[in-house]
Design a protein around this motif. Sequence first.
Motif, PDB file in Angstrom:
ATOM      1  N   ALA A 116      36.477  43.635  31.480  1.00 47.99           N
ATOM      2  CA  ALA A 116      36.083  44.788  30.670  1.00 47.99           C
ATOM      3  C   ALA A 116      34.612  44.663  30.251  1.00 47.99           C
ATOM      4  O   ALA A 116      33.845  45.628  30.318  1.00 47.99           O
ATOM      5  CB  ALA A 116      36.977  44.904  29.438  1.00 47.99           C
ATOM      6  N   ASP A 117      34.221  43.466  29.844  1.00 48.07           N
ATOM      7  CA  ASP A 117      32.827  43.225  29.434  1.00 48.07           C
ATOM      8  C   ASP A 117      31.865  43.438  30.598  1.00 48.07           C
ATOM      9  O   ASP A 117      30.730  43.903  30.416  1.00 48.07           O
ATOM     10  CB  ASP A 117      32.672  41.806  28.886  1.00 48.07           C
ATOM     11  CG  ASP A 117      33.366  41.614  27.535  1.00 48.07           C
ATOM     12  OD1 ASP A 117      33.695  42.636  26.906  1.00 48.07           O
ATOM     13  OD2 ASP A 117      33.584  40.454  27.142  1.00 48.07           O
ATOM     14  N   GLU A 118      32.314  43.087  31.805  1.00 43.77           N
ATOM     15  CA  GLU A 118      31.470  43.239  33.000  1.00 43.77           C
ATOM     16  C   GLU A 118      31.533  44.653  33.589  1.00 43.77           C
ATOM     17  O   GLU A 118      30.762  44.978  34.506  1.00 43.77           O
ATOM     18  CB  GLU A 118      31.909  42.236  34.072  1.00 43.77           C
ATOM     19  CG  GLU A 118      31.682  40.777  33.677  1.00 43.77           C
ATOM     20  CD  GLU A 118      32.295  39.791  34.665  1.00 43.77           C
ATOM     21  OE1 GLU A 118      32.007  38.585  34.571  1.00 43.77           O
ATOM     22  OE2 GLU A 118      33.085  40.233  35.537  1.00 43.77           O
ATOM     23  N   GLY A 119      32.446  45.461  33.092  1.00 47.04           N
ATOM     24  CA  GLY A 119      32.606  46.819  33.604  1.00 47.04           C
ATOM     25  C   GLY A 119      33.324  46.891  34.937  1.00 47.04           C
ATOM     26  O   GLY A 119      33.203  47.888  35.659  1.00 47.04           O
ATOM     27  N   ASN A 120      34.089  45.851  35.266  1.00 46.41           N
ATOM     28  CA  ASN A 120      34.752  45.781  36.574  1.00 46.41           C
ATOM     29  C   ASN A 120      36.262  45.974  36.514  1.00 46.41           C
ATOM     30  O   ASN A 120      36.925  45.932  37.552  1.00 46.41           O
ATOM     31  CB  ASN A 120      34.473  44.419  37.225  1.00 46.41           C
ATOM     32  CG  ASN A 120      33.000  44.218  37.520  1.00 46.41           C
ATOM     33  OD1 ASN A 120      32.301  45.166  37.876  1.00 46.41           O
ATOM     34  ND2 ASN A 120      32.524  42.990  37.352  1.00 46.41           N
ATOM     35  N   ALA A 121      36.811  46.170  35.326  1.00 53.29           N
ATOM     36  CA  ALA A 121      38.263  46.178  35.164  1.00 53.29           C
ATOM     37  C   ALA A 121      38.954  47.251  36.006  1.00 53.29           C
ATOM     38  O   ALA A 121      40.041  47.034  36.539  1.00 53.29           O
ATOM     39  CB  ALA A 121      38.629  46.357  33.692  1.00 53.29           C
ATOM     40  N   ARG A 122      38.323  48.402  36.143  1.00 52.72           N
ATOM     41  CA  ARG A 122      38.953  49.524  36.855  1.00 52.72           C
ATOM     42  C   ARG A 122      38.414  49.691  38.272  1.00 52.72           C
ATOM     43  O   ARG A 122      38.752  50.661  38.954  1.00 52.72           O
ATOM     44  CB  ARG A 122      38.734  50.820  36.062  1.00 52.72           C
ATOM     45  CG  ARG A 122      39.308  50.774  34.642  1.00 52.72           C
ATOM     46  CD  ARG A 122      38.881  52.006  33.856  1.00 52.72           C
ATOM     47  NE  ARG A 122      39.454  53.206  34.411  1.00 52.72           N
ATOM     48  CZ  ARG A 122      40.631  53.720  34.066  1.00 52.72           C
ATOM     49  NH1 ARG A 122      41.359  53.121  33.132  1.00 52.72           N
ATOM     50  NH2 ARG A 122      41.087  54.823  34.612  1.00 52.72           N
ATOM     51  N   SER A 143      43.559  30.570  31.946  1.00 49.61           N
ATOM     52  CA  SER A 143      44.964  30.287  31.661  1.00 49.61           C
ATOM     53  C   SER A 143      45.559  31.337  30.730  1.00 49.61           C
ATOM     54  O   SER A 143      46.763  31.385  30.532  1.00 49.61           O
ATOM     55  CB  SER A 143      45.111  28.898  31.022  1.00 49.61           C
ATOM     56  OG  SER A 143      44.396  28.840  29.807  1.00 49.61           O
ATOM     57  N   ASN A 144      44.687  32.181  30.151  1.00 48.74           N
ATOM     58  CA  ASN A 144      45.118  33.277  29.292  1.00 48.74           C
ATOM     59  C   ASN A 144      44.783  34.601  29.979  1.00 48.74           C
ATOM     60  O   ASN A 144      43.615  34.905  30.227  1.00 48.74           O
ATOM     61  CB  ASN A 144      44.413  33.181  27.938  1.00 48.74           C
ATOM     62  CG  ASN A 144      44.805  34.308  26.990  1.00 48.74           C
ATOM     63  OD1 ASN A 144      45.677  35.116  27.289  1.00 48.74           O
ATOM     64  ND2 ASN A 144      44.138  34.358  25.846  1.00 48.74           N
ATOM     65  N   LEU A 145      45.801  35.401  30.291  1.00 47.75           N
ATOM     66  CA  LEU A 145      45.578  36.662  30.991  1.00 47.75           C
ATOM     67  C   LEU A 145      44.703  37.622  30.195  1.00 47.75           C
ATOM     68  O   LEU A 145      43.945  38.408  30.768  1.00 47.75           O
ATOM     69  CB  LEU A 145      46.922  37.330  31.296  1.00 47.75           C
ATOM     70  CG  LEU A 145      47.663  36.785  32.514  1.00 47.75           C
ATOM     71  CD1 LEU A 145      49.121  37.195  32.484  1.00 47.75           C
ATOM     72  CD2 LEU A 145      47.004  37.264  33.799  1.00 47.75           C
ATOM     73  N   VAL A 146      44.766  37.555  28.869  1.00 49.38           N
ATOM     74  CA  VAL A 146      43.963  38.456  28.052  1.00 49.38           C
ATOM     75  C   VAL A 146      42.473  38.140  28.196  1.00 49.38           C
ATOM     76  O   VAL A 146      41.632  39.039  28.146  1.00 49.38           O
ATOM     77  CB  VAL A 146      44.403  38.400  26.575  1.00 49.38           C
ATOM     78  CG1 VAL A 146      43.581  39.367  25.721  1.00 49.38           C
ATOM     79  CG2 VAL A 146      45.883  38.758  26.451  1.00 49.38           C
ATOM     80  N   GLU A 147      42.155  36.887  28.408  1.00 48.79           N
ATOM     81  CA  GLU A 147      40.754  36.520  28.642  1.00 48.79           C
ATOM     82  C   GLU A 147      40.246  37.126  29.950  1.00 48.79           C
ATOM     83  O   GLU A 147      39.069  37.487  30.065  1.00 48.79           O
ATOM     84  CB  GLU A 147      40.597  34.990  28.671  1.00 48.79           C
ATOM     85  CG  GLU A 147      40.711  34.324  27.315  1.00 48.79           C
ATOM     86  CD  GLU A 147      39.646  34.817  26.344  1.00 48.79           C
ATOM     87  OE1 GLU A 147      38.480  35.002  26.769  1.00 48.79           O
ATOM     88  OE2 GLU A 147      39.979  35.014  25.167  1.00 48.79           O
ATOM     89  N   ILE A 148      41.124  37.243  30.928  1.00 52.43           N
ATOM     90  CA  ILE A 148      40.747  37.871  32.206  1.00 52.43           C
ATOM     91  C   ILE A 148      40.439  39.346  31.979  1.00 52.43           C
ATOM     92  O   ILE A 148      39.430  39.876  32.474  1.00 52.43           O
ATOM     93  CB  ILE A 148      41.874  37.699  33.242  1.00 52.43           C
ATOM     94  CG1 ILE A 148      42.070  36.211  33.574  1.00 52.43           C
ATOM     95  CG2 ILE A 148      41.577  38.502  34.511  1.00 52.43           C
ATOM     96  CD1 ILE A 148      43.257  35.921  34.482  1.00 52.43           C
ATOM     97  N   LEU A 149      41.297  40.031  31.219  1.00 52.48           N
ATOM     98  CA  LEU A 149      41.054  41.433  30.902  1.00 52.48           C
ATOM     99  C   LEU A 149      39.743  41.602  30.151  1.00 52.48           C
ATOM    100  O   LEU A 149      38.957  42.522  30.432  1.00 52.48           O
ATOM    101  CB  LEU A 149      42.201  42.003  30.057  1.00 52.48           C
ATOM    102  CG  LEU A 149      43.611  41.998  30.649  1.00 52.48           C
ATOM    103  CD1 LEU A 149      44.573  42.683  29.689  1.00 52.48           C
ATOM    104  CD2 LEU A 149      43.644  42.670  32.007  1.00 52.48           C
ATOM    105  N   LYS A 150      39.514  40.735  29.196  1.00 54.59           N
ATOM    106  CA  LYS A 150      38.303  40.817  28.378  1.00 54.59           C
ATOM    107  C   LYS A 150      37.055  40.613  29.228  1.00 54.59           C
ATOM    108  O   LYS A 150      36.062  41.347  29.101  1.00 54.59           O
ATOM    109  CB  LYS A 150      38.352  39.774  27.257  1.00 54.59           C
ATOM    110  CG  LYS A 150      37.187  39.829  26.278  1.00 54.59           C
ATOM    111  CD  LYS A 150      37.402  38.838  25.147  1.00 54.59           C
ATOM    112  CE  LYS A 150      36.305  38.982  24.102  1.00 54.59           C
ATOM    113  NZ  LYS A 150      34.954  38.711  24.630  1.00 54.59           N
ATOM    114  N   LYS A 151      37.084  39.623  30.112  1.00 53.97           N
ATOM    115  CA  LYS A 151      35.933  39.326  30.969  1.00 53.97           C
ATOM    116  C   LYS A 151      35.594  40.518  31.859  1.00 53.97           C
ATOM    117  O   LYS A 151      34.435  40.939  31.941  1.00 53.97           O
ATOM    118  CB  LYS A 151      36.220  38.104  31.831  1.00 53.97           C
ATOM    119  CG  LYS A 151      35.129  37.770  32.856  1.00 53.97           C
ATOM    120  CD  LYS A 151      35.532  36.545  33.669  1.00 53.97           C
ATOM    121  CE  LYS A 151      34.462  36.190  34.701  1.00 53.97           C
ATOM    122  NZ  LYS A 151      34.360  37.223  35.769  1.00 53.97           N
TER     123      LYS A 151
END
Length: 224
Positions: free
Chosen positions: A100-106, A90-98
């Motif tokens: 980023a931690d998994e190395g999948n953001a890009r 429900s928080n978009l920043v948590e999606i970014l964080k997840k």
Amino acid sequence: MKRTREMEKGSEIQSAIEELSMLIELKPTGDNLDRTTTVHIPTRPFLNVCNLVIQVLDKIGPTMAVLRQDINQNIQRLEMLCNSDPSIYSNLVEILKKEADEGNARKGASCSKAFVWLARSLDFTGALLQRLVADPGQKMEQLVEESYSITLKPWHGWISTAAYKVSLKLLPDNKTFIDLLMPKDETYDNLKEHMQTFISLLVPFLEEIHSILILYGLDRLKST
């Protein structure tokens, strides 16, 4: 159904103002952006604003079909993740964080990339409305081209840029666009006031979003 009935009485811009106001009310205050665990951008209200932007772009006609499709696909991607576990996403920043931690953001069709392009689409819409308010007599082709050049073009590859150049030929005149934005019985002065309010809410909100994207190293992403 309630939202639909409300929108029939007012404009998409008025509805977007309501959604942005909700976002601002729900967003916690703070002075530092080094607060990745506390920044909160509510997913559903943000996506509601993006859906309303699609309806504004629809007024421009088929010239915005490429952008509209991109926005819709990115909304669906984030909606699917949010629906999979609303308590977490429900928080978009948590999606970014997840991601980023998994190395999948890009990588691939990530939700982080969807968020980046939705933010840029809001940049474009804000820039377009700002120019329309400042000079309602300016030709739509110039309004759209200038807005595109400073918001989306820097991140588009030649394929996307070529598609937009072709679409510029299908634009309505600015009077037609303004008339389509106005609900029945509304004056241009009222519409202008609503656009100014929308812009005043959108610009600082987008500034914070872009600061978050920089924090996660997502601000330089490009398309083909």
